[in-house]
Design an enzyme around this catalytic site. Structure first.
Site, short mmCIF file in Angstrom:
data_model
loop_
_atom_site.label_atom_id
_atom_site.label_comp_id
_atom_site.label_asym_id
_atom_site.label_seq_id
_atom_site.Cartn_x
_atom_site.Cartn_y
_atom_site.Cartn_z
N SER A 108 1.00 -1.37 0.33
CA SER A 108 0.12 0.21 0.08
C SER A 108 1.20 1.36 -0.35
CB SER A 108 -0.87 -0.10 0.84
OG SER A 108 -0.25 -0.37 2.38
N HIS A 141 -3.96 -4.01 -5.55
CA HIS A 141 -3.85 -2.99 -4.05
C HIS A 141 -5.16 -3.42 -4.13
CE1 HIS A 141 -4.25 0.45 -1.04
NE2 HIS A 141 -3.65 -0.71 -1.01
N GLU A 184 -7.59 -1.46 -7.00
CA GLU A 184 -6.25 -0.45 -7.83
C GLU A 184 -5.50 -1.07 -8.23
OE1 GLU A 184 -6.18 3.42 -4.95
OE2 GLU A 184 -5.56 2.22 -4.58
N ASN A 209 -6.16 5.66 -0.92
CA ASN A 209 -5.43 6.35 0.80
C ASN A 209 -4.95 7.87 0.50
OD1 ASN A 209 -6.23 3.90 1.73
ND2 ASN A 209 -3.85 2.98 1.27
P1 NAI Z 1 -0.07 -9.43 7.98
O1 NAI Z 1 0.96 -9.16 9.20
O2 NAI Z 1 -1.56 -9.56 8.68
O3 NAI Z 1 0.54 -10.43 7.21
C1 NAI Z 1 1.29 -10.65 6.18
C2 NAI Z 1 2.11 -12.00 6.82
O4 NAI Z 1 2.58 -12.08 5.65
C3 NAI Z 1 1.82 -12.91 7.62
O5 NAI Z 1 1.49 -14.14 8.23
C4 NAI Z 1 3.39 -13.21 7.71
O6 NAI Z 1 3.28 -14.85 8.14
C5 NAI Z 1 3.47 -13.76 6.16
N1 NAI Z 1 5.13 -13.77 5.50
C6 NAI Z 1 6.17 -12.85 6.13
N2 NAI Z 1 6.79 -12.77 5.83
C7 NAI Z 1 6.74 -13.54 4.13
C8 NAI Z 1 7.58 -14.44 3.84
N3 NAI Z 1 8.35 -14.28 2.84
N4 NAI Z 1 6.94 -15.14 2.88
C9 NAI Z 1 5.54 -16.15 2.53
N5 NAI Z 1 4.84 -15.14 3.76
C10 NAI Z 1 5.40 -14.57 4.27
O7 NAI Z 1 -0.35 -7.85 6.79
P2 NAI Z 1 -1.71 -7.14 6.21
O8 NAI Z 1 -2.27 -6.56 6.28
O9 NAI Z 1 -1.79 -8.73 5.23
O10 NAI Z 1 -0.50 -6.54 5.04
C11 NAI Z 1 -0.06 -7.63 3.41
C12 NAI Z 1 0.42 -6.48 2.66
O11 NAI Z 1 -0.99 -6.09 1.94
C13 NAI Z 1 1.05 -5.77 3.24
O12 NAI Z 1 2.08 -4.89 1.84
C14 NAI Z 1 0.31 -4.50 3.07
O13 NAI Z 1 0.86 -3.05 3.02
C15 NAI Z 1 -0.76 -4.79 2.12
N6 NAI Z 1 -1.95 -3.72 2.47
C16 NAI Z 1 -2.71 -3.62 3.94
C17 NAI Z 1 -3.67 -3.60 3.89
C18 NAI Z 1 -4.66 -4.13 5.05
O14 NAI Z 1 -5.23 -3.01 5.49
N7 NAI Z 1 -4.57 -4.20 6.11
C19 NAI Z 1 -4.77 -2.69 2.70
C20 NAI Z 1 -4.08 -3.19 1.51
C21 NAI Z 1 -2.89 -3.93 1.64
#
Ligand code: NAI
Length: 679
Positions: A423, A444, A456, A494
């Site tokens: 994001s 996105h 997006e 955003n």
């Molecule tokens: P999160 O922290 O809930 O999940 C991340 C996951 O990735 C974890 O389960 C972790 O174990 C896993 N992980 C880390 N390194 C890894 C690897 N090398 N291989 C496989 N799995 C791995 O984070 P979230 O909130 O789901 O965010 C993920 C992405 O989405 C980020 O880039 C964030 O900026 C983006 N995003 C988040 C939004 C939100 O509202 N939370 C909205 C839109 C985008």
């Protein structure tokens, strides 16, 4: 009536008479991918009905020549060309007359429904004696006119009330929701629900057997009595008031008023139904909602499903977003592997998926099981080499993402699309880790994935046209609305949302009660206020995105946001944020006392929103003003009856610009009008 298909003079209807003397009409609207009741279609149907009335067949079956559905409704394009109420009235009364002509035929009439049967399509079906539908989850029936700022106008409000009784019919018309065939059968809207192989037979036998027609129950007749109507009308008004305040959404209220005055007594209700729709359709709300509908159509048209046929998606990162993205893609029919080193993340994903599939496929549980089978936990990433699309959704960390890209790139299929859900990290930075940067796009998604229609599609400097084309096609395969955006801080949604959220926090710091701030935004027409929204998104997420955008775009994040996050109050997910929550529901508090001007609160919020929207357009974050509007309506629910932020800004540019300058004098540089206001 004698007419062979061979010398069929009609462009929109197929005609067939079977050996038993039953006439089969199948609609196939010319020059349109879906069946709608265009001017031509209705003209031809009127002509056909006149012929049929002159020499009645044994029965008439009206169906669709298309697999994708019956009739999606009236022709919305024609609504935007209406110049006056009188012109609208003529159009509507014509539609009513055609439906009346179906009803008046002396032979049995059957609507044979597959796929969508919405608005004018359902009104047509209601004019038939019997309705038979295909037993399939794709069959959807509804009267969604309120979503366009009107209500049924081709006799549908009258006939639905007569058939179902006021409460059930109003529920459909006031909510605009669509229902599946089984629900429709239970409500009494359908006579039979049958599998594909029995469709024709069921219609044929119904014509010959002429079973007793569905009738409304005596209790429904009772509700039509004059003394009861005001009570029921009050109940209905209360139901719609919260979601559709009359000043913003007049249509549901108009519908209730008409019924209260006339009941379902046929003649006056038909007359008033037409007049009311003519009035509504030429008003601002309907014209703006129709515009929003057309923006949706435009977004859909940006992705060409045929350009790319993905079958397997590999999602890396099974957290909040990755888990939900994987779940969603499997629901949409794709095979999905989801990779995460944490077993508990994969277990959580499967659990949430199960809940969604059970809810979605309540009437068709086997389809829920099939969706579950398509979602495969894959801790070691075996799915990577088979995937047509790889979506990375790991932590928001540049080094971690780059390391991952280095590791996976050699194992990708040559033609695989690589997408990131970042994001805030520029695609150009992420791409530094790749040998082939042209295949990287941003997809996105918004949280919660299953409810947010917008996606997006982020284009980096190196992203190729073909990757963009495939990404947009992919969006359509998973039933999302693609919005192409430039890789720039916060993309579109955003970026515009953040100053508005931060202004809410500034107001809060100044002592304006949070309830008043939220109310000011809801009064404007936002689906929820900015403080509620921040609590829902998560205050930690808001702070993170806010910090990045503030740095890039040179504004400040108010201290109150940082403080509240430090105290561990990060919104609904932690049980408290600006508000307190119990089991995910807000704890009710006493109505606050506020002696300031709520209008000023609203102006400050909205002007920061609009100012950022103007800046995005000037900078070319999206291609044109309509795409800004589409993004903000489908990405954040910006007051749809206002047609979108740019539409609103352009409509009232002078007054809004003046107010903005006043605020910049009193509140400082954050209200400095963007250079785009001058254009
Ligand atoms: P999160 O922290 O809930 O999940 C991340 C996951 O990735 C974890 O389960 C972790 O174990 C896993 N992980 C880390 N390194 C890894 C690897 N090398 N291989 C496989 N799995 C791995 O984070 P979230 O909130 O789901 O965010 C993920 C992405 O989405 C980020 O880039 C964030 O900026 C983006 N995003 C988040 C939004 C939100 O509202 N939370 C909205 C839109 C985008």
């Amino acid at each position: 009536m004698s007419l062979n298909q061979n010398d069929n003079p009609y462009r929109n209807w197929h005609y067939e008479e079977d050996p038993d003397g039953i006439v089969w009409l199948s609609i196939e609207t010319a020059d349109q991918p879906t069946n709608v009741l265009t001017h031509d279609t209705l003209d031809e149907l009127e002509d056909l009905l006149q012929r049929l009335a002159a020499t009645p067949p044994r029965g008439l079956v009206i169906g669709s020549a298309r697999d994708n559905g019956f009739i999606a409704g009236a022709d919305v394009k024609a609504f935007t060309r209406l110049r006056s109420e009188d012109e609208a009235l003529v159009l509507i009364q014509r539609g009513q007359a055609v439906m009346d002509a179906i009803e008046a035929l002396p032979c049995p009439t059957v609507a044979l429904i597959n796929g969508y049967c919405l608005g004018g399509g359902l009104e047509l079906a209601l004019a038939c004696d019997y309705r038979i539908a295909l037993d399939d989850p794709k069959t959807r029936l509804g009267l969604p006119e309120v979503k366009l700022g009107i209500h049924p106008g081709f006799g549908g409000s009258v006939r639905s009330i007569q058939l179902l009784g006021v409460l059930r019919a109003m529920d459909l018309m006031l909510s605009g929701r669509s229902i599946d065939a089984k629900q429709a059968r239970r409500l009494g809207l359908l006579d039979y629900v049958v599998p594909a192989r029995q469709m024709r037979r069921a219609a044929h036998d119904t014509v010959l057997a002429r079973p007793a027609k569905a009738r409304r129950k005596w209790i429904h007749g009772l509700m039509e009595r004059k003394p009861l109507r005001p009570l029921i009308a009050r109940l209905l008004r209360r139901q719609v008031a919260a979601k559709a305040p009359p000043a913003h959404y007049p249509a549901p209220h108009a519908l209730i008023d008409i019924w209260e005055h006339h009941g379902a007594a046929t003649a006056p209700l038909f007359r008033e139904e037409a007049r009311s729709v003519a009035r509504l359709i030429t008003g601002d709300t309907a014209q703006n909602l129709i515009r929003v509908f057309q923006l949706q159509t435009r977004l859909k048209s940006l992705g060409d499903r045929k350009a790319f046929q993905p079958r397997h998606v590999h999602v890396i990162g099974g957290g909040v977003m990755g888990g939900d993205i994987a779940t969603w893609c499997a629901l949409q029919g794709l095979r999905v592997t989801v990779q995460d080193p944490r077993p508990e993340a994969l277990a959580q994903t499967l659990k949430r998926a199960q809940q969604l599939y059970t809810r979605r496929f309540r009437a068709y549980p086997l389809l829920g099981v099939a969706a579950g089978d398509r979602l495969i936990p894959d801790p070691d990433g075996h799915g990577l080499k088979h995937a047509d699309v790889v979506i990375e959704a790991i932590f928001e960390d540049l080094d971690a993402k780059q390391a991952l890209y280095r590791e996976i790139e050699p194992r990708l299929k040559p033609e695989a699309l690589l997408a990131t859900n970042t994001s805030s990290i520029p695609l150009e930075r992420l791409g530094e880790a790749l040998a082939d940067r042209s295949r990287l796009v941003g997809l996105h998604f918004f949280n919660p994935v299953s409810r947010m229609a917008l996606l997006e599609i982020v284009r980096g400097t190196d992203t190729s046209d073909s990757s963009m084309e495939r990404a947009m096609a992919f969006a359509r395969h998973i039933d999302k609305l693609p919005l192409p955006v430039k890789s720039s801080p916060g993309f579109l949604v955003n970026r515009i949302l953040m100053p508005y959220l931060l202004e809410a926090v500034v107001l809060y710091e100044e002592g304006v009660p949070k309830e008043i701030i939220d109310q000011a935004a809801r009064d404007f027409g936002m689906p929820m206020g900015p403080i509620e929204l921040a609590d829902t998104v998560g205050l930690d997420v808001c702070q993170h995105v806010g910090d990045i955008l503030a740095r890039e775009l040179n504004y400040e994040v108010p201290a109150a946001l940082t403080t509240i996050v430090k105290r561990g109050r990060i919104g609904i997910k932690s049980g408290s944020g600006f508000y307190d929550y119990r089991k995910g529901k807000r704890v009710k508090s006493k109505p606050p006392v506020f002696e300031g001007s709520i209008q000023e609160v609203q102006d400050r919020l909205i002007l920061r929103y609009l100012n950022e929207a103007v800046a995005c357009l000037r900078e070319g974050v999206v291609e044109d003003a309509d795409l800004v509007d589409a993004g903000m309506v489908f990405g954040t629910g910006f007051a749809p009856f206002r047609g979108g932020p740019m539409r609103y800004q352009q409509q009232y540019a002078t007054a809004l610009g003046k107010r903005l300058r006043e605020f910049s004098a009193t509140h400082g540089a954050r209200f400095q009008p963007d250079a785009g206001w001058a254009s």
